[in-house]
Design a protein around this motif. Structure first.
Motif, PDB file in Angstrom:
ATOM      1  N   ASN A 165       0.889  -1.239   0.185  1.00 33.82           N
ATOM      2  CA  ASN A 165      -0.061  -0.110   0.122  1.00 33.82           C
ATOM      3  C   ASN A 165       0.765   1.193  -0.252  1.00 33.82           C
ATOM      4  N   ASN A 166       2.149   1.167   0.258  1.00 33.13           N
ATOM      5  CA  ASN A 166       2.944   2.131   0.157  1.00 33.13           C
ATOM      6  C   ASN A 166       4.223   1.625  -0.573  1.00 33.13           C
ATOM      7  N   GLN A 167       4.304   1.729  -1.853  1.00 30.16           N
ATOM      8  CA  GLN A 167       5.448   1.199  -2.403  1.00 30.16           C
ATOM      9  C   GLN A 167       6.506   1.990  -2.607  1.00 30.16           C
ATOM     10  N   SER A 168       7.631   1.897  -2.276  1.00 33.82           N
ATOM     11  CA  SER A 168       8.868   2.650  -2.547  1.00 33.82           C
ATOM     12  C   SER A 168      10.223   1.953  -2.587  1.00 33.82           C
ATOM     13  N   ASP A 169      11.173   2.728  -2.437  1.00 27.99           N
ATOM     14  CA  ASP A 169      12.573   2.065  -2.411  1.00 27.99           C
ATOM     15  C   ASP A 169      12.765   1.508  -1.144  1.00 27.99           C
ATOM     16  N   SER A 170      12.210   2.020  -0.106  1.00 31.81           N
ATOM     17  CA  SER A 170      12.297   1.544   1.148  1.00 31.81           C
ATOM     18  C   SER A 170      11.584   0.457   1.700  1.00 31.81           C
ATOM     19  N   THR A 171      10.482   0.212   0.954  1.00 33.66           N
ATOM     20  CA  THR A 171       9.489  -1.006   1.163  1.00 33.66           C
ATOM     21  C   THR A 171       9.510  -2.015   0.203  1.00 33.66           C
ATOM     22  N   CYS A 172      10.133  -1.798  -0.895  1.00 35.56           N
ATOM     23  CA  CYS A 172      10.256  -2.765  -2.001  1.00 35.56           C
ATOM     24  C   CYS A 172      11.597  -2.974  -2.503  1.00 35.56           C
ATOM     25  N   GLU A 173      11.683  -4.033  -3.184  1.00 34.70           N
ATOM     26  CA  GLU A 173      13.033  -4.446  -4.295  1.00 34.70           C
ATOM     27  C   GLU A 173      12.533  -3.939  -5.674  1.00 34.70           C
ATOM     28  N   LYS A 174      13.457  -3.461  -6.230  1.00 33.16           N
ATOM     29  CA  LYS A 174      13.444  -3.212  -7.840  1.00 33.16           C
ATOM     30  C   LYS A 174      13.700  -4.508  -8.424  1.00 33.16           C
ATOM     31  N   TRP A 175      12.722  -4.898  -9.449  1.00 33.67           N
ATOM     32  CA  TRP A 175      12.919  -5.911 -10.369  1.00 33.67           C
ATOM     33  C   TRP A 175      12.611  -5.548 -11.916  1.00 33.67           C
ATOM     34  N   ARG A 176      13.137  -6.238 -12.704  1.00 25.88           N
ATOM     35  CA  ARG A 176      12.842  -5.816 -14.027  1.00 25.88           C
ATOM     36  C   ARG A 176      11.905  -6.681 -14.889  1.00 25.88           C
ATOM     37  N   ILE A 177      10.915  -6.282 -15.884  1.00 28.62           N
ATOM     38  CA  ILE A 177      10.186  -6.750 -16.361  1.00 28.62           C
ATOM     39  C   ILE A 177      11.028  -7.387 -17.760  1.00 28.62           C
ATOM     40  N   ILE A 178      11.096  -8.719 -17.720  1.00 34.72           N
ATOM     41  CA  ILE A 178      11.690  -9.409 -18.948  1.00 34.72           C
ATOM     42  C   ILE A 178      10.632  -9.085 -20.082  1.00 34.72           C
ATOM     43  N   GLY A 179       9.484  -9.755 -19.958  1.00 36.54           N
ATOM     44  CA  GLY A 179       8.534  -9.352 -21.140  1.00 36.54           C
ATOM     45  C   GLY A 179       7.126 -10.255 -20.660  1.00 36.54           C
ATOM     46  N   VAL A 180       6.329 -10.316 -21.689  1.00 35.13           N
ATOM     47  CA  VAL A 180       5.139 -11.168 -21.686  1.00 35.13           C
ATOM     48  C   VAL A 180       5.399 -12.247 -22.613  1.00 35.13           C
ATOM     49  N   PHE A 181       5.380 -13.554 -21.864  1.00 35.73           N
ATOM     50  CA  PHE A 181       5.549 -14.782 -22.531  1.00 35.73           C
ATOM     51  C   PHE A 181       4.095 -15.800 -22.940  1.00 35.73           C
ATOM     52  N   ASP A 200      16.377  -7.197  -9.944  1.00 35.29           N
ATOM     53  CA  ASP A 200      17.509  -6.199 -10.685  1.00 35.29           C
ATOM     54  C   ASP A 200      18.895  -6.342 -10.234  1.00 35.29           C
ATOM     55  N   GLU A 201      19.166  -6.695  -9.041  1.00 39.68           N
ATOM     56  CA  GLU A 201      20.424  -6.981  -8.409  1.00 39.68           C
ATOM     57  C   GLU A 201      20.556  -8.337  -7.713  1.00 39.68           C
ATOM     58  N   ARG A 202      21.711  -8.741  -7.709  1.00 34.82           N
ATOM     59  CA  ARG A 202      22.112 -10.201  -7.508  1.00 34.82           C
ATOM     60  C   ARG A 202      21.656 -10.453  -5.881  1.00 34.82           C
ATOM     61  N   LEU A 203      21.341 -11.492  -5.534  1.00 32.84           N
ATOM     62  CA  LEU A 203      20.826 -12.044  -4.255  1.00 32.84           C
ATOM     63  C   LEU A 203      21.948 -11.734  -3.270  1.00 32.84           C
ATOM     64  N   ASN A 204      21.545 -11.345  -2.193  1.00 34.23           N
ATOM     65  CA  ASN A 204      22.417 -10.765  -1.010  1.00 34.23           C
ATOM     66  C   ASN A 204      23.705 -10.281  -1.328  1.00 34.23           C
ATOM     67  N   ASN A 205      23.802  -9.753  -2.561  1.00 38.06           N
ATOM     68  CA  ASN A 205      24.991  -9.072  -3.016  1.00 38.06           C
ATOM     69  C   ASN A 205      26.292  -9.797  -2.668  1.00 38.06           C
ATOM     70  N   THR A 206      26.268 -11.140  -3.062  1.00 40.03           N
ATOM     71  CA  THR A 206      27.333 -12.195  -2.927  1.00 40.03           C
ATOM     72  C   THR A 206      27.158 -13.098  -4.010  1.00 40.03           C
ATOM     73  N   ASN A 207      28.469 -14.316  -4.072  1.00 36.72           N
ATOM     74  CA  ASN A 207      28.328 -15.208  -4.980  1.00 36.72           C
ATOM     75  C   ASN A 207      27.631 -16.469  -4.373  1.00 36.72           C
ATOM     76  N   ILE A 208      27.114 -17.296  -5.022  1.00 38.19           N
ATOM     77  CA  ILE A 208      26.358 -18.307  -4.620  1.00 38.19           C
ATOM     78  C   ILE A 208      26.571 -19.648  -5.396  1.00 38.19           C
ATOM     79  N   ILE A 209      26.956 -20.677  -4.919  1.00 38.83           N
ATOM     80  CA  ILE A 209      27.041 -21.941  -5.812  1.00 38.83           C
ATOM     81  C   ILE A 209      25.993 -22.685  -6.367  1.00 38.83           C
ATOM     82  N   MET A 210      25.837 -22.990  -7.451  1.00 45.89           N
ATOM     83  CA  MET A 210      24.831 -23.911  -7.995  1.00 45.89           C
ATOM     84  C   MET A 210      24.532 -25.034  -7.452  1.00 45.89           C
ATOM     85  N   ASP A 211      25.334 -25.891  -7.174  1.00 45.31           N
ATOM     86  CA  ASP A 211      25.382 -27.321  -6.632  1.00 45.31           C
ATOM     87  C   ASP A 211      26.884 -27.765  -6.274  1.00 45.31           C
TER      88      ASP A 211
END
Length: 463
Positions: A165-181, A200-211
């Motif tokens: 109900n109060n969307q802003s940089d302080s209450t939300c993350e920024k994501w990017r819309i890739i498109g409509v599939f 929009d940015e990497r998770l936890n601002n760190t590198n993460i192993i896949m498996d």
């Protein structure tokens, strides 16, 4: 009766009868109208109410703030914006039954139902924008999906908000819309056009192993991890327990493969917004060692966000590096995989594909979009085609990114988008790549405000 009154009555009695009759008819009609109007907007206490049912509670209907003498029909193009009841009662609208439910009606009450014109869904809005905007959109992949393109298109959207109900940089993350599939297959077997988004940015601002499952653990056939997304430790970190691979079990938060071997711990920590475990090495016969990663502030924040994500069928077709965007698109949807690997996975949170990155370029003045799409993507770092990577919003030149696509010939390799702009491959156990979660929004979600710029991202209305 005296003589004057008798004379007056004799002269006027016909008029009295006539006007008395007219007045009586007017009174009857007026009462009938009031009765009909009252009954039309009243209904039984504490139940789902049909139109025209008479009872003790008065219902007023408004469209865009204007009083209406009837409730709009279910298919008339309106939705309920809010319901306001007096005397402590609360009302909710049942969209299926197209009626109101009232609770806490301890006395006679009035509820005002406010209707608004049904807003376009996010997919409909983007589709409409793309009809006239050829600068920020393209529809030239094999299925004519609608994609945002360019170095920085207006495709920012607030998501994963603590307060929608109060969307802003302080209450939300920024994501990017890739498109409509188009015609995305959902878990329930139906298909819909869905909006795909990526953090929009990497998770936890760190590198993460896949498996990093070693030989004999889960689907791993060597000590370099497995490229089977369906039992990868990263998939388990991002998704809830509902999507655990068939035949696997969870015992006291320890995920075990079909042989009972521990492979991971605390599945779904990102999805549930809790403290969890990084993907980490696990050797056959040993217990899993949890290397903590905290998602209490960086994971999905609430059920509104979790319920906004559609469970869909993700393609897991394999590919090698050194092909074009269209070739990746075809391979991702194909059946060529490493022996025994699945070709699809059903779940909520995935990653972008190499084709997403390729089709996001707009090209430039030296190398246009058509030339970029004709160029093999392992060569996108060539100085002569720098327009391709430099005009692609999905590129992050400070870190490498995992994609969802496995290699078809090596059991432990996934493809990556390199920070220098080209597509290459990496072993699943490598710890120098980053994760940008991707997801598909449910089709009933609409865009309520914003212009998609970084300063004024789109605001989502979660129904």
């Amino acid at each position: 009766m005296n003589l004057k009154r008798k004379l007056w009555w004799a002269q006027h009695k016909n008029d009295v009868y006539k006007y008395g009759t007219i007045l009586s008819l007017v009174l009857i009609v007026t009462i009938s109208i009031i009765y009909f109007t009252y009954s039309k907007f009243t209904f039984s206490n504490k139940t789902t109410v049909e139109q025209f049912t008479k009872n003790d509670d008065f219902i007023a209907s408004y469209i865009d703030g204007e009083w209406l003498n009837e409730i709009p029909g279910k298919d008339d193009g309106y939705v309920v914006d809010k319901i306001v009841c007096d005397n402590g009662a609360t009302g909710t609208w049942d969209n299926e039954e197209w009626g109101i439910n009232i609770r806490n009606a301890t006395k006679k009450i009035k509820c005002s139902v406010f209707f608004i014109v049904k807003p376009l869904s996010a997919a409909e809005k983007i589709t409409t924008l793309a009809m006239t905007d050829i600068t920020n959109f393209a529809t030239d992949d094999p299925d004519n999906n609608i994609r945002y393109i360019g170095a920085n298109p207006n495709n920012y959207v607030y998501f994963n908000c603590s307060d929608y109900n109060n969307q802003s940089d302080s209450t939300c993350e920024k994501w990017r819309i890739i498109g409509v599939f188009k015609n995305m297959s959902k878990e329930d077997g139906t298909k819909e056009d869905l909006v795909k988004i990526v953090k929009d940015e990497r998770l936890n601002n760190t590198n993460i192993i896949m498996d990093y499952k070693k030989n004999g653990v889960g689907t791993s056939t060597n000590d370099l991890g497995s490229n089977d997304w369906t039992d990868s430790q990263l998939m388990m970190m991002l998704n809830p327990k509902d999507y655990l691979k068939s035949g696997y079990t969870i015992d006291n938060n320890i995920v075990k493969d079909s042989k009972g071997q521990a492979i991971y711990q605390n599945m779904g920590s990102y999805y549930n917004g809790t403290s969890g475990c990084k993907p980490f090495a696990i050797t056959s016969g040993e217990n899993f060692t949890c290397k903590s990663i905290d998602f209490t502030s960086t994971g999905l924040k609430n059920d509104l966000t979790r319920n906004a994500i559609e469970s869909v069928v993700w393609n897991l077709g394999s590919a090698a590096d050194g092909i074009t965007a269209s070739a990746y698109y075809t391979a991702e949807r194909g059946t060529a995989v490493y022996s025994g690997r699945p070709t699809t996975w059903t779940g909520k949170v995935g990653l972008m594909y190499p084709s997403d990155y390729g089709y996001a370029t707009s090209g430039g003045t030296t190398t246009n979009r058509a030339a970029c799409l004709a160029k093999k993507m392992d060569n996108w770092n060539d100085s002569g085609v720098s327009d391709c990577k430099n005009n692609d919003y999905l590129l992050k030149n400070t870190y490498h990114q995992w994609t969802l696509v496995p290699d078809s010939s090596i059991s432990s390799v996934f493809l990556r988008v390199e920070a220098r702009g080209y597509v290459s491959y990496d072993y699943a156990y490598h710890d120098y790549l980053s994760v940008r979660p991707a997801a598909f929004l449910k089709s009933n979600i609409s865009i309520s405000s914003g212009d998609g710029s970084s300063i004024t991202p789109y605001n989502l209305k979660l129904n």
